[in-house]
Design an enzyme around this catalytic site. Structure first.
Site, PDB file in Angstrom:
ATOM      1  N   ARG A 129      17.003 -36.183 -67.131  1.00 27.28           N
ATOM      2  CA  ARG A 129      16.470 -37.434 -67.407  1.00 27.28           C
ATOM      3  C   ARG A 129      17.251 -38.525 -67.620  1.00 27.28           C
ATOM      4  NH1 ARG A 129      12.840 -37.708 -71.737  1.00 27.28           N
ATOM      5  NH2 ARG A 129      13.591 -35.859 -73.133  1.00 27.28           N
ATOM      6  N   TYR A 130      18.458 -38.403 -67.614  1.00 27.00           N
ATOM      7  CA  TYR A 130      19.476 -39.355 -67.924  1.00 27.00           C
ATOM      8  C   TYR A 130      20.703 -39.473 -66.932  1.00 27.00           C
ATOM      9  CZ  TYR A 130      17.043 -39.677 -72.457  1.00 27.00           C
ATOM     10  OH  TYR A 130      16.228 -39.799 -73.413  1.00 27.00           O
ATOM     11  N   ARG A 133      23.800 -36.896 -68.471  1.00 27.75           N
ATOM     12  CA  ARG A 133      23.803 -35.535 -69.225  1.00 27.75           C
ATOM     13  C   ARG A 133      22.680 -34.893 -68.803  1.00 27.75           C
ATOM     14  NH1 ARG A 133      22.628 -40.322 -71.519  1.00 27.75           N
ATOM     15  NH2 ARG A 133      20.790 -40.755 -73.269  1.00 27.75           N
ATOM     16  N   CYS A 142      13.617 -17.927 -80.192  1.00 27.91           N
ATOM     17  CA  CYS A 142      14.370 -18.532 -81.443  1.00 27.91           C
ATOM     18  C   CYS A 142      14.255 -17.418 -82.687  1.00 27.91           C
ATOM     19  CB  CYS A 142      13.497 -19.939 -81.661  1.00 27.91           C
ATOM     20  SG  CYS A 142      13.820 -21.082 -80.523  1.00 27.91           S
ATOM     21  N   CYS A 146       8.665 -22.823 -84.331  1.00 26.51           N
ATOM     22  CA  CYS A 146       8.075 -23.930 -85.361  1.00 26.51           C
ATOM     23  C   CYS A 146       6.953 -24.188 -84.640  1.00 26.51           C
ATOM     24  CB  CYS A 146       9.247 -25.057 -85.255  1.00 26.51           C
ATOM     25  SG  CYS A 146      10.962 -24.478 -85.481  1.00 26.51           S
ATOM     26  N   CYS A 149       6.776 -27.049 -81.998  1.00 22.31           N
ATOM     27  CA  CYS A 149       7.790 -27.157 -80.817  1.00 22.31           C
ATOM     28  C   CYS A 149       7.078 -27.840 -79.638  1.00 22.31           C
ATOM     29  CB  CYS A 149       7.887 -25.451 -80.393  1.00 22.31           C
ATOM     30  SG  CYS A 149       9.020 -25.267 -79.093  1.00 22.31           S
ATOM     31  N   ARG A 151       8.453 -27.328 -76.872  1.00 20.81           N
ATOM     32  CA  ARG A 151       8.523 -26.325 -75.565  1.00 20.81           C
ATOM     33  C   ARG A 151       7.450 -25.015 -75.795  1.00 20.81           C
ATOM     34  NH1 ARG A 151      14.124 -27.427 -75.529  1.00 20.81           N
ATOM     35  NH2 ARG A 151      13.914 -29.758 -74.603  1.00 20.81           N
ATOM     36  N   ASP A 310       6.618 -35.079 -80.965  1.00 20.98           N
ATOM     37  CA  ASP A 310       6.199 -35.232 -79.406  1.00 20.98           C
ATOM     38  C   ASP A 310       4.497 -34.745 -79.401  1.00 20.98           C
ATOM     39  OD1 ASP A 310       8.531 -35.868 -78.388  1.00 20.98           O
ATOM     40  OD2 ASP A 310       9.248 -33.782 -78.185  1.00 20.98           O
ATOM     41  N   ASP A 347      10.390 -40.171 -78.310  1.00 21.04           N
ATOM     42  CA  ASP A 347      10.834 -39.568 -76.736  1.00 21.04           C
ATOM     43  C   ASP A 347       9.401 -39.771 -76.226  1.00 21.04           C
ATOM     44  OD1 ASP A 347      12.128 -38.329 -74.895  1.00 21.04           O
ATOM     45  OD2 ASP A 347      12.632 -36.573 -76.160  1.00 21.04           O
ATOM     46  N   LYS A 354      14.164 -41.497 -74.162  1.00 20.87           N
ATOM     47  CA  LYS A 354      13.984 -41.803 -75.739  1.00 20.87           C
ATOM     48  C   LYS A 354      14.152 -43.239 -75.931  1.00 20.87           C
ATOM     49  CE  LYS A 354      16.074 -37.193 -77.168  1.00 20.87           C
ATOM     50  NZ  LYS A 354      16.346 -36.622 -75.890  1.00 20.87           N
TER      51      LYS A 354
HETATM   52  C1  LIG Z   1      16.828 -35.470 -75.640  1.00 20.93           C
HETATM   53  C2  LIG Z   1      17.636 -35.280 -74.305  1.00 20.93           C
HETATM   54  C3  LIG Z   1      18.780 -35.552 -73.951  1.00 20.93           C
HETATM   55  C4  LIG Z   1      19.554 -36.262 -75.050  1.00 20.93           C
HETATM   56  O1  LIG Z   1      19.520 -37.406 -75.621  1.00 20.93           O
HETATM   57  P1  LIG Z   1      20.575 -37.963 -76.416  1.00 20.93           P
HETATM   58  O2  LIG Z   1      19.773 -39.232 -76.896  1.00 20.93           O
HETATM   59  O3  LIG Z   1      22.035 -38.188 -75.604  1.00 20.93           O
HETATM   60  O4  LIG Z   1      20.770 -37.122 -77.539  1.00 20.93           O
HETATM   61  C5  LIG Z   1      19.186 -35.596 -72.729  1.00 20.93           C
HETATM   62  N1  LIG Z   1      18.491 -34.959 -71.855  1.00 20.93           N
HETATM   63  C6  LIG Z   1      17.322 -34.573 -72.221  1.00 20.93           C
HETATM   64  C7  LIG Z   1      16.493 -33.979 -70.967  1.00 20.93           C
HETATM   65  C8  LIG Z   1      16.649 -34.466 -73.214  1.00 20.93           C
HETATM   66  O5  LIG Z   1      15.312 -34.575 -73.587  1.00 20.93           O
END
Ligand SMILES: *Cc1c(COP(=O)(O)O)cnc(C)c1O
Length: 393
Positions: A129-130, A133, A142, A146, A149, A151, A310, A347, A354
């Site tokens: 999504r970013y 990363r 798990c 929770c 959750c 997911r 969420d 989020d 986020k």
């Molecule tokens: C939350 C999340 C991250 C990490 O977000 P940070 O703000 O860097 O901690 C990365 N990828 C996905 C898909 C996420 O849901």
């Protein structure tokens, strides 16, 4: 191990001096399990076992019956169960792991996949999504499920840990996209896997030269702290830099065992960050969160995010209005040492990323001036330097 004693015993003293609400612990079904595998084997998974351990309310009993039939299954490690109050259904630990019939109620805004992870899958088990990363969903298991959750759509009903072979397309995708520098291993809980399997998984990620950091997203320090063994720390530290993202929600979870687990990780060179989920009736209170965040910092854990829950289907009863988190943060800002103050994060539904939320400290803007409100409520005007002709960088 001797080095571990002093910091955690300090924390323990403070905890005893200011004890959490008194509670009568739940009755385990058998002799307490010792090792972490024994804990997993003896986890509570059925209504029958749950009803033996706790005095269930009608709402819980009905919720547990429903969870057994459909929806998110029940799993509670004997250790986490021992933190639940046997008689009081409003116990903040019990409310996180014991289902209620409210889970059957869908409310406005509820989604099955609130973060749009299915739509953002770039390879099987890999969510992007970013720009820099990715999130690797390495298992569906798990130590505790929770009830809030994010997911719940996949957790507990897949085939357990995903084999390295089935993750190969995900590794290939990461290798083919060198802008990815940070891989978050999540699930499920990666630390619910056998050490050897996890070691091989991290080794495989480390073999991709463009990956700089690996993060392990795990609630095991909170729900199964005996899992953080010296052997595990030795196996994982080979893959440094590895950051551990954990998930404490209430000061009651800061026990001698969980603090020792965090200490072992910190001593093993893992920066430990905490993501708290803001939960109605559990921790949506500035004093409770202050106690939690201060306790985490004493255990060398950095409160990183305070997450708006969420909008997962069936969690309406645990969610707070967005404004509540902002209000809480405003109470803590300035009062709490900066290293104990997390960012408040929403989020965004649909997986758009986020967004940080902050109280508004800007009360006025003029020509080159900004009027700010301090945490004490004073208004102060900041004057910008005189405008200069812009220069090329
Ligand atoms: C939350 C999340 C991250 C990490 O977000 P940070 O703000 O860097 O901690 C990365 N990828 C996905 C898909 C996420 O849901």
């Amino acid at each position: 191990m001797a080095a571990l004693v002093s910091p955690s015993s300090l924390v323990r003293e403070r905890r005893v001096a200011k004890p959490p609400k008194r509670s009568r612990p739940a009755r385990g079904s058998a002799a307490p399990a010792r090792g972490w595998q024994g804990q997993l084997r003896q986890s509570v998974r059925s209504v029958e076992q749950l009803a033996r351990a706790l005095e269930l309310t009608p709402e819980e009993l009905e919720g547990a019956r429903r969870a057994e039939r459909e929806g998110l299954p029940i799993a509670i490690s004997p250790y986490y169960l021992s933190l639940c109050d046997r008689h009081d259904a409003s116990c903040p630990v019990r409310m996180q792991c014991v289902p209620r019939i409210d889970e059957a109620h869908e409310v406005l805004g509820d989604l099955v996949d609130p973060l749009g992870e299915v739509d953002h899958e770039v390879a099987p088990h890999l969510v992007r999504r970013y720009p820099d990363r990715v999130l690797l969903l390495a298992t569906d298991r798990c130590a505790v499920y929770c009830r809030f959750c994010t997911r719940s759509r996949i957790v507990g009903d897949g085939g357990g840990p995903v084999s390295l072979e089935r993750l190969e397309p995900a590794f290939a995708w990461i290798a083919a996209n060198p802008e990815i520098r940070d891989v978050i291993v999540s699930g499920g809980d990666p630390l619910a896997m056998a050490t050897e399997r996890l070691d091989r998984l991290l080794g495989r990620i480390r073999a991709i030269p463009t990956v700089e950091t690996i993060r392990l997203a795990t609630r095991v320090p909170v729900t199964l702290p005996m899992r953080i063994t010296a052997e595990l720390v030795r196996a994982l530290r080979k893959h440094h830099p590895v950051w551990v993202m954990t998930h404490f929600n209430h000061p009651k979870e800061l026990t001698r065992e969980s603090i020792a687990a965090c200490t072992r990780l910190a001593d093993g060179g893992f920066p430990v960050m905490n993501q708290t989920v803001l939960l109605a009736g559990i921790n949506d209170d500035p004093d409770v969160l202050e106690t939690l965040f201060r306790g985490l910092v004493r255990a060398r854990v950095r409160p990183y995010y305070l997450l708006q829950t969420d909008p997962v289907r069936g969690t309406g009863h645990l969610r707070t209005p967005l404004a509540r988190g902002v209000e809480i943060l405003e109470r803590l800002q300035g009062r709490l040492t900066g290293i104990a103050l997390p960012k408040l994060i929403c989020d965004t539904p649909g997986g758009k990323g986020k967004v940080p939320l902050t109280p508004d400290y800007v009360v006025g803007r003029g020509e080159g001036t900004t009027t700010l409100r301090t945490f004490r409520g004073e208004e102060v005007t900041y004057v910008d330097p005189p405008a200069r002709p812009s220069r090329a960088r």
